[in-house]
Design an enzyme around this catalytic site. Structure first.
Site, PDB file in Angstrom:
ATOM      1  N   HIS A  82       0.842  -1.196   0.000  1.00  0.00           N
ATOM      2  CA  HIS A  82       0.000   0.000   0.000  1.00  0.00           C
ATOM      3  C   HIS A  82       0.875   1.243   0.000  1.00  0.00           C
ATOM      4  CE1 HIS A  82      -3.412   2.603   0.882  1.00  0.00           C
ATOM      5  NE2 HIS A  82      -2.621   3.219   1.735  1.00  0.00           N
ATOM      6  N   ASP A 161     -15.328   2.692   7.784  1.00  0.00           N
ATOM      7  CA  ASP A 161     -14.299   3.675   7.436  1.00  0.00           C
ATOM      8  C   ASP A 161     -14.809   4.633   6.368  1.00  0.00           C
ATOM      9  OD1 ASP A 161     -11.583   4.848   7.203  1.00  0.00           O
ATOM     10  OD2 ASP A 161     -11.764   3.989   5.203  1.00  0.00           O
ATOM     11  N   ARG A 168     -15.096  12.821   8.708  1.00  0.00           N
ATOM     12  CA  ARG A 168     -13.859  13.506   9.132  1.00  0.00           C
ATOM     13  C   ARG A 168     -13.460  14.581   8.132  1.00  0.00           C
ATOM     14  NH1 ARG A 168     -10.096   8.921   8.895  1.00  0.00           N
ATOM     15  NH2 ARG A 168      -8.495  10.449   9.319  1.00  0.00           N
ATOM     16  N   SER A 183      -7.755   4.068   9.669  1.00  0.00           N
ATOM     17  CA  SER A 183      -8.523   4.129   8.427  1.00  0.00           C
ATOM     18  C   SER A 183      -7.824   3.314   7.329  1.00  0.00           C
ATOM     19  CB  SER A 183      -8.664   5.602   8.017  1.00  0.00           C
ATOM     20  OG  SER A 183      -9.083   5.724   6.687  1.00  0.00           O
ATOM     21  N   LYS A 187      -8.808  -1.090   5.914  1.00  0.00           N
ATOM     22  CA  LYS A 187      -9.034  -1.578   4.548  1.00  0.00           C
ATOM     23  C   LYS A 187      -8.022  -2.656   4.180  1.00  0.00           C
ATOM     24  CE  LYS A 187      -9.148   2.819   3.638  1.00  0.00           C
ATOM     25  NZ  LYS A 187      -9.374   4.226   3.420  1.00  0.00           N
TER      26      LYS A 187
HETATM   27  N1  URA Z   1      -6.249   7.801   3.548  1.00  0.00           N
HETATM   28  C1  URA Z   1      -7.165   7.017   4.142  1.00  0.00           C
HETATM   29  O1  URA Z   1      -7.559   5.980   3.613  1.00  0.00           O
HETATM   30  N2  URA Z   1      -7.629   7.396   5.355  1.00  0.00           N
HETATM   31  C2  URA Z   1      -7.228   8.518   5.993  1.00  0.00           C
HETATM   32  O2  URA Z   1      -7.685   8.799   7.082  1.00  0.00           O
HETATM   33  C3  URA Z   1      -6.277   9.318   5.340  1.00  0.00           C
HETATM   34  C4  URA Z   1      -5.792   8.932   4.107  1.00  0.00           C
END
Ligand code: URA
Length: 434
Positions: A82, A161, A168, A183, A187
């Protein structure tokens, strides 16, 4: 349990238990806790933070709010990578086939680009016919057959999320380390890989502008990954200038193909080898870092990494002949050159501005529904530390609209700074968490 009491606890700097965090996430995802209460909670977390245990509990609760992909029917250790995102970051396009050619199964879920950074899926769609929409059964079958598959994120991946991130975003509570780390990792954990390699970028084109924040985020994510029982490692890399020379979907695909032919830019190759080494080690296909690196280089030299890319494009409905004839990939109809106004050395390139140039040309998305032009973008001729003479090319811009090309060219000229004094080339790899 009442959400009011949990908000009060966090407001008063107390920590939340696993049960409390689960209650909050489950009920919020189900629409039983209103946005105004969750906003208050996010602001309380923003100011008072979460400890390591709370952060892990939040991540697990968000990961388990939707589908948890079970990749156990794929043979071997599944390794995912990632990146926190950057300008010209085409790493997955070259890295995934390199690693798969070493025998490490790559089962990856990727996203589309939003804002000034591009997404892997958009880039891959430069191959006519290429598709990432597939059922998980076919996804797993493809990994077992050819060692590599990339699918789009299912809509049921960490829905908590998705909802929380949107909240957010409009309540000024994005930039808290525990919230960002949970967050991203929710994933990744839901995507099911056994090992996760993180590329955390830092600099003017990155989400984390400051190096110390990038290190802190990387450490937090590695801690979460390990806490969740996944082999997790991180690289902290420079995004104070674009990665490689190409920015824009089809242009980046061409640069990735050049790299798989052994003719890629040094910085891009180095990042692929650094991340690839971690992936090959996590996949237990090499004994040590030197051996893993050698193995990856060999797959470029003997053509098997390029062949793996062609197999992968074909398996996902794309025309693999474009891998061998990349000059046929989408091309813009117009070109504009930006030249140096004086002699000197490139001292700095405002990286986010370069991403915005590509966005202006039509290569990125302003909103989730924007349609993107795969053919447009930039190719830099000079990077930080390079010597330049007045009138020499700094970059070529490719577009399909003359006025947008002029606007982007002016922006690029403003973003590329020249100093009289020699400038050192920036360090690409800032650190690693093994
Ligand atoms: N990318 C994400 O997936 N989540 C965040 O909170 C910030 C960047």
């Amino acid at each position: 349990m009442r959400m009011y009491d949990l908000i009060m606890k966090k407001r008063n700097r107390m920590s939340l238990s696993r049960e409390e965090i689960r209650f909050m996430i489950e009920h919020y995802t189900a629409g039983m806790i209103p946005d105004y209460q969750m906003s208050a909670m996010m602001m309380a977390v923003y100011f008072n933070g979460m400890n390591e245990e709370e952060t892990l509990d939040l991540t697990m609760a968000m990961a388990e709010s939707g589908d948890m992909l079970d990749l156990s029917s794929i043979d071997g250790i599944k390794v995912d990578k990632h990146s926190t995102g950057g300008v010209g970051d085409k790493t997955s396009l070259a890295l995934a086939p390199m690693v798969a050619a070493c025998g490490v199964p790559v089962a990856k879920m990727s996203g589309r680009g939003l804002g000034h950074t591009g997404g892997t899926i958009d880039k891959l769609e430069s191959f006519p016919g290429f598709s990432v929409s597939m059922e998980t059964d076919r996804f797993m079958k493809q990994v077992n057959e050819i060692g590599i598959a990339i699918m789009g994120q299912t809509k049921d991946l960490a829905p908590a999320d998705k909802k929380l991130y949107a909240l957010r975003d409009v309540t000024a509570t994005v930039d808290n380390m525990s919230l960002i780390a949970s967050s991203i990792m929710s994933k990744k954990l839901a995507s099911g890989a056994d090992a996760i390699i993180l590329d955390v970028k830092t600099g003017s084109g990155a989400f984390m502008k400051e190096e110390k924040d990038a290190f802190a985020l990387a450490e937090e994510m590695v801690r979460i990954g390990k806490g969740a029982g996944r082999d997790t490692r991180a690289v902290i890399s420079n995004m104070d200038e674009p990665l490689g020379y190409a920015i824009g979907n089809a242009l980046e695909v061409r640069e990735a193909i050049d790299t798989l032919k052994g003719k890629g830019p040094d910085d891009f190759l180095e990042l692929c080898l650094t991340l690839g080494t971690f992936m090959v080690l996590a996949g237990k296909k090499a004994e040590n870092e030197d051996e893993a690196r050698e193995m990856l280089l060999e797959k470029i030299e003997n053509g098997s990494a390029l062949e793996k890319l062609a197999q992968f494009v074909k398996a996902q409905g794309g025309d693999e002949s474009f891998v061998y004839e990349p000059e046929r990939l989408p091309r813009a109809s117009m070109e504009k050159t930006v030249t140096a106004a004086r002699d000197g050395f490139i001292s700095h390139i405002d990286c986010d501005q370069v991403g915005i140039c590509s966005l202006i040309l039509g290569g990125g998305r302003e909103t989730k529904d924007s349609v993107i032009d795969l053919s447009v973008g930039l190719r830099l001729s000079k990077k930080v530390g390079d010597k330049v003479r007045e009138g020499e090319t700094l970059a070529n811009l490719y577009g399909n609209d003359a006025s947008l090309l002029s606007e982007a060219a002016q922006r690029y000229a403003d973003a590329c700074h020249i100093s009289k004094e020699p400038v050192k080339k920036p360090l690409l790899i800032k650190g690693m968490i093994r």
